[in-house]
Design a protein around this motif. Structure first.
Motif, PDB file in Angstrom:
ATOM      1  N   ILE A 271      50.930  35.909  42.123  1.00 18.59           N
ATOM      2  CA  ILE A 271      51.294  34.798  43.013  1.00 18.59           C
ATOM      3  C   ILE A 271      52.577  35.129  43.772  1.00 18.59           C
ATOM      4  N   GLN A 303      55.254  26.077  39.002  1.00 24.15           N
ATOM      5  CA  GLN A 303      55.293  25.822  40.447  1.00 24.15           C
ATOM      6  C   GLN A 303      56.011  26.977  41.143  1.00 24.15           C
ATOM      7  N   GLN A 326      42.866  32.678  39.324  1.00 19.69           N
ATOM      8  CA  GLN A 326      41.946  31.571  39.076  1.00 19.69           C
ATOM      9  C   GLN A 326      40.848  31.965  38.085  1.00 19.69           C
ATOM     10  N   LEU A 329      42.294  32.100  34.549  1.00 22.90           N
ATOM     11  CA  LEU A 329      42.510  30.748  34.019  1.00 22.90           C
ATOM     12  C   LEU A 329      41.185  30.117  33.584  1.00 22.90           C
ATOM     13  N   SER A 338      44.620  23.109  35.746  1.00 18.57           N
ATOM     14  CA  SER A 338      44.562  22.759  37.169  1.00 18.57           C
ATOM     15  C   SER A 338      45.272  23.840  37.969  1.00 18.57           C
ATOM     16  N   PHE A 339      44.770  24.079  39.177  1.00 20.90           N
ATOM     17  CA  PHE A 339      45.352  25.098  40.058  1.00 20.90           C
ATOM     18  C   PHE A 339      45.225  24.627  41.497  1.00 20.90           C
ATOM     19  N   SER A 340      46.343  24.676  42.207  1.00 20.30           N
ATOM     20  CA  SER A 340      46.303  24.303  43.633  1.00 20.30           C
ATOM     21  C   SER A 340      47.165  25.277  44.421  1.00 20.30           C
ATOM     22  N   THR A 352      52.279  26.775  45.273  1.00 19.47           N
ATOM     23  CA  THR A 352      51.222  27.018  44.286  1.00 19.47           C
ATOM     24  C   THR A 352      51.605  26.275  43.015  1.00 19.47           C
ATOM     25  N   GLU A 353      50.696  25.452  42.511  1.00 18.69           N
ATOM     26  CA  GLU A 353      50.969  24.665  41.309  1.00 18.69           C
ATOM     27  C   GLU A 353      49.865  24.903  40.281  1.00 18.69           C
ATOM     28  N   MET A 354      50.289  25.061  39.028  1.00 21.93           N
ATOM     29  CA  MET A 354      49.342  25.237  37.927  1.00 21.93           C
ATOM     30  C   MET A 354      49.771  24.376  36.751  1.00 21.93           C
TER      31      MET A 354
END
Length: 366
Positions: A271, A303, A326, A329, A338-340, A352-354
């Protein structure tokens, strides 16, 4: 299944026999109190202990025989009607042997007449046959249930082991894809720097050696503590800061409460690499990246934010590193994460948030 006696199962069968005798003795005691003719002249010791002493001498060997016969039927995988027919025959044989051995026991202990083929003996056999048949049916039911649940338990264990092995294979495959990709990009960075600044390139090679040493140490580990992951990540950041010099600043904010929390190994580096690779542009020449890891209820929240070039609205390809993250995970946590990956609301950067389950490492030596 081996031919030896399963001590646990044998103990369960003896427990069933004991429970059966508690009910049987309770019935005899009630009949004694009611002055039922058969028990009026019978001594209390005989009422209570007579059948117990006899049956606990003669029935355990019969239980062992039933156990061996039933195991043999299961091992040979007989059809249900064949098994049912054989058990019906054996139940009759069991009932007959119990009555016969009881009669012999009473002859030697109490001096009762040894009338094996008299009318009284036949009536006594009929009287006790129902209870003995039910006892046999109970023994067989317990044996079948025991081995049935044992098979289910073994099947579940094997299923879990296979799933874990498949997960490990998939994780290793994903990590083997990641390492060459990361190494190629880093070497490419060094190559581009050699002509510009040989000293910096030499310094980057030294840092790369340190980084690869750390990566090799954890190559077989799927999960690391946050503390260990940050140590590895910092070595990668040092390489990138050597390359971009004053045009790159990285800020890390790690909650001390989660330093020993577990995180997938080499999760943050792809990331970060994505931020460096896509964050710079003709417009965004000074890149600021902020990493924060904290606890949120029962989750580990990660984050990564940068002020670089936003993601194109259309035709965006998240790149190999993000897809790899992804997939890893999904492999480790299925749908329990969760991943965004999106633009900041002000349009000045990417975030990027996980969130992954919070798990604390027991031991994770550096």
């Amino acid at each position: 299944m081996k031919n030896r006696i399963d001590k646990k199962l044998f103990g369960i069968l003896l427990g069933y026999m004991a429970a059966y005798h508690v009910i049987y003795i309770s019935r005899r005691v009630i009949l004694k109190f009611m002055d039922e003719s058969r028990f009026v002249d019978m001594d209390w010791s005989v009422v209570v202990f007579g059948p117990v002493l006899c049956n606990f001498l003669i029935i355990p060997p019969l239980i062992i025989s039933i156990l061996f016969v039933t195991k043999m039927m299961i091992r040979k995988n007989l059809s249900w009607y064949s098994s049912l027919g054989l058990h019906f025959v054996f139940s009759i044989l069991y009932a007959f042997l119990v009555i016969l051995l009881n009669t012999i026991y009473n002859y030697f202990v109490y001096g009762d007449p040894l009338e094996l083929f008299s009318r009284a003996a036949f009536v006594n056999t009929l009287y006790g046959s129902t209870l003995n048949f039910l006892a046999y049916a109970g023994f067989v039911s317990i044996i079948y249930s025991y081995y049935y649940f044992q098979r289910i338990s073994k099947a579940e264990i094997q299923k879990t082991q296979l799933a874990k092995q498949l997960q490990n294979v998939k994780m290793q495959a994903l990590k083997s894809q990641l390492n060459p990709h990361f190494l190629f990009n880093t070497l490419n960075s060094i190559s581009s720097l050699i002509e510009e600044d040989g000293y910096k390139a030499q310094h980057m090679i030294g840092n790369l050696g340190d980084l690869l040493r750390e990566v090799l140490l954890v190559k077989d580990e799927d999960m690391l503590s946050v503390r260990r992951e940050i140590i590895i990540l910092n070595k990668y950041i040092e390489i990138m800061q050597t390359r971009f010099s004053d045009h790159l600043s990285v800020e890390t904010n790690i909650d001390k409460a989660v330093e020993e929390a577990l995180i997938p190994s080499m999760l943050l580096q792809p990331i970060m690499e994505n931020s460096f690779e896509h964050g710079y542009s003709y417009v965004s020449t000074d890149l600021r990246v902020a990493l924060s890891i904290s606890k949120m209820d029962n989750w580990l929240k990660i984050q990564i934010q940068n002020n670089g070039t936003p993601i194109p609205v259309k035709g965006h390809n998240s790149g190999f590193g993000i897809r790899n993250v992804q997939e890893r995970l999904e492999t480790l946590f299925v749908d329990n994460f969760s991943f965004s990956f999106s633009n900041l609301k002000n349009g000045e950067g990417v975030i990027t948030e996980m969130k992954i389950p919070l798990m604390i490492a027991q031991n994770d030596a550096v």
